[in-house]
Design a protein around this motif. Structure first.
Motif, mmCIF file in Angstrom:
data_model
loop_
_atom_site.group_PDB
_atom_site.id
_atom_site.type_symbol
_atom_site.label_atom_id
_atom_site.label_comp_id
_atom_site.label_asym_id
_atom_site.label_seq_id
_atom_site.Cartn_x
_atom_site.Cartn_y
_atom_site.Cartn_z
ATOM 1 N N TYR A 90 0.848 -0.872 0.274
ATOM 2 C CA TYR A 90 -0.415 -0.057 -0.019
ATOM 3 C C TYR A 90 0.903 1.145 0.299
ATOM 4 C CZ TYR A 90 1.219 0.564 4.761
ATOM 5 O OH TYR A 90 1.378 0.395 5.980
ATOM 6 N N TRP A 94 0.043 6.029 3.177
ATOM 7 C CA TRP A 94 -1.144 5.575 3.227
ATOM 8 C C TRP A 94 -1.761 5.345 5.520
ATOM 9 C CZ3 TRP A 94 -4.890 2.525 -0.703
ATOM 10 C CH2 TRP A 94 -5.106 3.731 -1.598
ATOM 11 N N ASN A 115 -8.678 4.215 -1.616
ATOM 12 C CA ASN A 115 -7.889 2.873 -0.264
ATOM 13 C C ASN A 115 -7.943 1.788 -0.742
ATOM 14 O OD1 ASN A 115 -10.822 1.223 0.415
ATOM 15 N ND2 ASN A 115 -11.421 3.574 0.676
ATOM 16 N N VAL A 116 -8.201 0.681 0.375
ATOM 17 C CA VAL A 116 -7.776 -0.773 0.470
ATOM 18 C C VAL A 116 -8.015 -1.125 1.346
ATOM 19 C CG1 VAL A 116 -5.016 -0.423 0.684
ATOM 20 C CG2 VAL A 116 -6.030 -2.582 -0.705
ATOM 21 N N VAL A 200 -9.009 -2.133 -3.800
ATOM 22 C CA VAL A 200 -8.821 -0.943 -3.988
ATOM 23 C C VAL A 200 -8.622 -0.097 -5.470
ATOM 24 C CG1 VAL A 200 -6.565 -2.246 -5.250
ATOM 25 C CG2 VAL A 200 -5.710 0.061 -4.262
ATOM 26 N N LEU A 214 -2.853 2.176 -8.253
ATOM 27 C CA LEU A 214 -2.955 1.279 -7.739
ATOM 28 C C LEU A 214 -3.271 0.132 -8.247
ATOM 29 C CD1 LEU A 214 -6.506 3.757 -6.954
ATOM 30 C CD2 LEU A 214 -4.214 3.136 -5.654
ATOM 31 N N VAL A 217 -0.957 -2.093 -6.133
ATOM 32 C CA VAL A 217 -1.680 -2.703 -4.901
ATOM 33 C C VAL A 217 -2.327 -3.964 -5.272
ATOM 34 C CG1 VAL A 217 -3.261 -2.412 -3.302
ATOM 35 C CG2 VAL A 217 -1.729 -0.473 -3.625
#
Length: 226
Positions: A90, A94, A115-116, A200, A214, A217
């Motif tokens: 991530y 964050w 977000n994830v 994500v 992302l 991720v």
């Protein structure tokens, strides 16, 4: 680390899916989060998080295959849960936060929708292929789990990969409401008697800027043996 991957073209997918499929985007970066209301009810919202945060280094926009074969990218940290059997990267700026029904979650310090989050539910399946083909599984999730009645779902891309003998489905999708659109990557896998889901995303205004970040991720998610 052994890695193989298989991508599905938009033309082939459009004939097999019951959701609109759009061509893969070539935008440089971003995503939007979705609401997994059906799965939330099945998941244990009281799971304790066991985390091991590991600092990282390497470039955020390296191709996926290189990322999987090399070290962690710079400007990313790694979340490792040895008890629940998974890990993912991530962005290092964050912050961890509570997301209902999820085992772990991190978000942008300013925008909560960027977000994830990772969740899992019990399963007797042994592999993600046991859930069905990627087309069937993704169509069901996007139409019946991730979207609400007032949202129009679009699937942009689907990819299968095998890492260290474990299989993963990763897909990109957008949910469009009358006044709002959200996009995301999801990666799903089965292992340890659990069906794991990592999502994500970010709001649609950030899509072009952060999409590639992302995707790193989404592609970093791994199931660990426990």
């Amino acid at each position: 680390m052994a890695v193989s991957s298989l991508s599905f073209s938009s033309a082939a997918l459009s004939k097999r899916l019951n959701v609109p499929l759009k061509p893969s985007c070539s935008w440089p970066t971003t995503i939007a989060s979705t609401k997994d209301s059906s799965l939330d009810e099945q998941r244990n919202g009281n799971c304790k998080r066991r985390s091991l945060l590991i600092g990282v280094g390497v470039a955020s926009l390296l191709p996926t295959k290189l990322l999987l074969a090399q070290e962690k990218p710079p400007n990313f940290d790694e979340f490792v849960d040895l008890e629940d059997g998974y890990s993912y990267y991530y962005p290092s700026d964050w912050r961890e936060f509570d997301y209902r029904g999820h085992d772990s979650a991190f978000k942008d310090r300013y925008l909560q929708l960027h977000n994830v989050r990772l969740s899992f539910i019990p399963t007797d399946k042994k592999d993600i292929h046991d859930m069905g083909s990627i087309e069937k599984v993704v169509a069901h999730l996007v139409k019946h789990v991730y979207s609400t009645p007032n949202q129009v779902p679009d699937v942009f891309d689907m990819q299968e990969r095998t890492t260290d003998g474990k299989n993963y489905y990763t897909f990109e999708y957008t949910l469009t409401s009358p006044n709002f659109a959200r996009s995301a990557f999801a990666t799903i896998a089965v292992g340890n008697g659990r069906y794991y889901t990592l999502i994500v995303g970010a709001n649609d205004r950030r899509w072009r800027r952060f999409r590639n970040q992302l995707k790193v991720v989404a592609d970093s998610f791994k199931v660990l043996d426990i």
